[in-house]
Write a protein that holds these residues in place. Structure first.
Motif, short mmCIF file in Angstrom:
data_model
loop_
_atom_site.label_atom_id
_atom_site.label_comp_id
_atom_site.label_asym_id
_atom_site.label_seq_id
_atom_site.Cartn_x
_atom_site.Cartn_y
_atom_site.Cartn_z
N LEU A 248 -18.78 -76.82 26.69
CA LEU A 248 -19.61 -77.42 27.73
C LEU A 248 -19.66 -78.93 27.59
CD1 LEU A 248 -21.51 -77.03 30.13
CD2 LEU A 248 -23.38 -76.66 28.51
N GLN A 249 -19.70 -79.42 26.37
CA GLN A 249 -19.75 -80.87 26.13
C GLN A 249 -18.47 -81.57 26.55
OE1 GLN A 249 -20.80 -81.01 21.97
NE2 GLN A 249 -23.01 -80.80 22.39
N ALA A 250 -17.35 -80.86 26.47
CA ALA A 250 -16.08 -81.43 26.90
C ALA A 250 -16.01 -81.57 28.42
CB ALA A 250 -14.93 -80.56 26.42
N GLN A 251 -16.93 -80.86 29.11
CA GLN A 251 -16.99 -80.91 30.57
C GLN A 251 -18.21 -81.69 31.07
OE1 GLN A 251 -16.13 -76.90 32.34
NE2 GLN A 251 -16.02 -76.27 30.20
N ASN A 252 -18.70 -82.60 30.25
CA ASN A 252 -19.82 -83.50 30.58
C ASN A 252 -21.21 -82.85 30.51
OD1 ASN A 252 -18.18 -85.70 30.95
ND2 ASN A 252 -18.18 -85.61 33.19
N GLY A 253 -21.30 -81.61 30.06
CA GLY A 253 -22.61 -80.98 29.91
C GLY A 253 -23.25 -81.35 28.59
N ALA A 254 -24.56 -81.23 28.53
CA ALA A 254 -25.28 -81.59 27.30
C ALA A 254 -24.92 -80.68 26.14
CB ALA A 254 -26.79 -81.56 27.54
N GLY A 255 -24.78 -79.39 26.41
CA GLY A 255 -24.50 -78.45 25.33
C GLY A 255 -25.66 -78.33 24.36
N PHE A 256 -26.87 -78.45 24.88
CA PHE A 256 -28.08 -78.44 24.05
C PHE A 256 -28.63 -77.02 23.98
CE2 PHE A 256 -32.84 -79.20 23.93
CZ PHE A 256 -32.88 -79.48 22.57
N VAL A 257 -28.77 -76.50 22.79
CA VAL A 257 -29.31 -75.15 22.60
C VAL A 257 -30.78 -75.26 22.21
CG1 VAL A 257 -29.16 -73.01 21.27
CG2 VAL A 257 -27.07 -74.24 21.92
N GLN B 259 -36.31 -92.95 18.52
CA GLN B 259 -35.44 -93.98 17.96
C GLN B 259 -34.23 -93.35 17.28
OE1 GLN B 259 -37.19 -96.62 15.01
NE2 GLN B 259 -35.71 -98.21 15.52
N SER B 260 -34.41 -92.22 16.62
CA SER B 260 -33.32 -91.55 15.94
C SER B 260 -32.23 -91.14 16.94
CB SER B 260 -33.84 -90.32 15.20
OG SER B 260 -32.78 -89.58 14.62
N GLN B 261 -32.64 -90.58 18.07
CA GLN B 261 -31.68 -90.15 19.08
C GLN B 261 -30.97 -91.34 19.73
OE1 GLN B 261 -30.70 -87.08 19.45
NE2 GLN B 261 -32.21 -86.43 17.93
N LEU B 262 -31.71 -92.39 20.01
CA LEU B 262 -31.11 -93.57 20.62
C LEU B 262 -30.15 -94.26 19.65
CD1 LEU B 262 -34.12 -95.15 22.56
CD2 LEU B 262 -32.16 -93.94 23.52
N CYS C 18 -31.95 -84.71 26.44
CA CYS C 18 -32.48 -83.35 26.26
C CYS C 18 -33.28 -83.25 24.96
CB CYS C 18 -31.34 -82.33 26.24
SG CYS C 18 -30.65 -81.94 27.85
N LYS C 19 -32.73 -83.82 23.89
CA LYS C 19 -33.41 -83.77 22.59
C LYS C 19 -34.68 -84.61 22.61
CE LYS C 19 -29.45 -82.71 19.60
NZ LYS C 19 -28.62 -83.17 18.46
N ILE C 20 -34.63 -85.75 23.31
CA ILE C 20 -35.83 -86.61 23.39
C ILE C 20 -36.93 -85.92 24.16
CG2 ILE C 20 -36.71 -88.71 24.50
CD1 ILE C 20 -34.06 -90.07 23.71
N LEU C 21 -36.57 -85.25 25.25
CA LEU C 21 -37.57 -84.63 26.10
C LEU C 21 -38.10 -83.31 25.54
CD1 LEU C 21 -38.78 -85.51 28.82
CD2 LEU C 21 -37.20 -83.96 29.94
#
Length: 238
Positions: free
Chosen positions: A70-79, A206-209, A233-236
């Motif tokens: 999914l990440q290779a296709q511009n998706g977040a791929g966040f579980v 800050q860690s994610q940024l 996604c991780k920030i939110l």
């Protein structure tokens, strides 16, 4: 012109003293009974967002194996875990209409997805905050949403070729710089006070940024647009 007598002056003096004393007395009574308090409340409103879930499973591990594709296709791929199940998230939208539009496009391409509603947590702080302190705290409480919104705009601009990768990275650097100012203001104002709930949230953002703008970031299986989406996604929701 008549002059005040000594007796009149004394009466006026004692009258003023009585008024001051009564004011002080009633003020303390109101404070002690809770009818009047200098305590102020600072809080953020719970917000609702709409995530595009590409797959769901009771096992997070099985979804992790689909993440790279999914990440290779511009998706977040966040579980993440939502509604008692794990979901593989492609992106998150503030407006339901936007999420439905993306879902319809995916369906037209033969790809199934679902919209999952997510809500942010609410933080409520009470204390004797000055006006300046309230301003800084409000900025901190808005930081999660503001960062998401800015990163979301960059990702959209990158996907629609309004920005190229280099300019998108510069925009992410600007977002990081603005956030650092918010965090520095908080640390200057509240460095010696116990506001761990705010501190932890700011550290997480800050860690994610920091990962997003890292110069040595290289990933052949993930696009930069995907990395931006994963970051917000991780920030939110992280």
């Amino acid at each position: 012109m008549k002059k005040f007598s000594i007796l009149s002056t004394l009466l006026i003096f004692f009258g003023v003293c009585c008024c001051v004393s009564c004011g002080w007395f009633f003020s303390n009574v109101l404070i002690s009974t809770g009818l009047f308090s200098t305590t102020t409340t600072v809080n953020n409103n719970q917000q609702q967002f709409y995530a595009i879930s590409m797959a769901s499973n009771e096992s997070a591990q099985q979804l992790e194996s689909l993440s790279a594709s999914l990440q290779a296709q511009n998706g977040a791929g966040f579980v993440c875990q939502l509604d008692n199940k794990f979901h593989l998230i492609a992106s998150i939208y503030e407006n339901k209409a936007d999420a439905e539009h993306v879902k319809d496009n995916l369906q037209n391409q033969g790809t199934a997805s679902e919209i999952v509603t997510v809500k942010t947590s609410q933080i409520k702080l009470e204390g004797n905050f000055s006006g300046e302190e309230k301003t800084v705290l409000n900025d901190c409480l808005k930081a999660k949403y503001q960062t998401f919104k800015k990163l979301y705009d960059v990702a959209i601009s990158l996907d629609t070729a309004v920005l190229d990768t280099t300019k998108a990275k510069l925009e992410c650097n600007n977002i990081y710089s603005g956030f650092v100012t918010t965090k520095a203001n908080f640390e200057t104002m509240f460095g010696n006070k116990d506001l761990q709930i705010i501190s932890k949230e700011l550290e997480s953002i800050q860690s994610q940024l920091s990962k997003l703008i890292a110069e040595d970031y290289v990933c052949e299986t993930q696009t930069f647009s995907s990395l931006i989406k994963l970051s917000y996604c991780k920030i939110l929701l992280g």
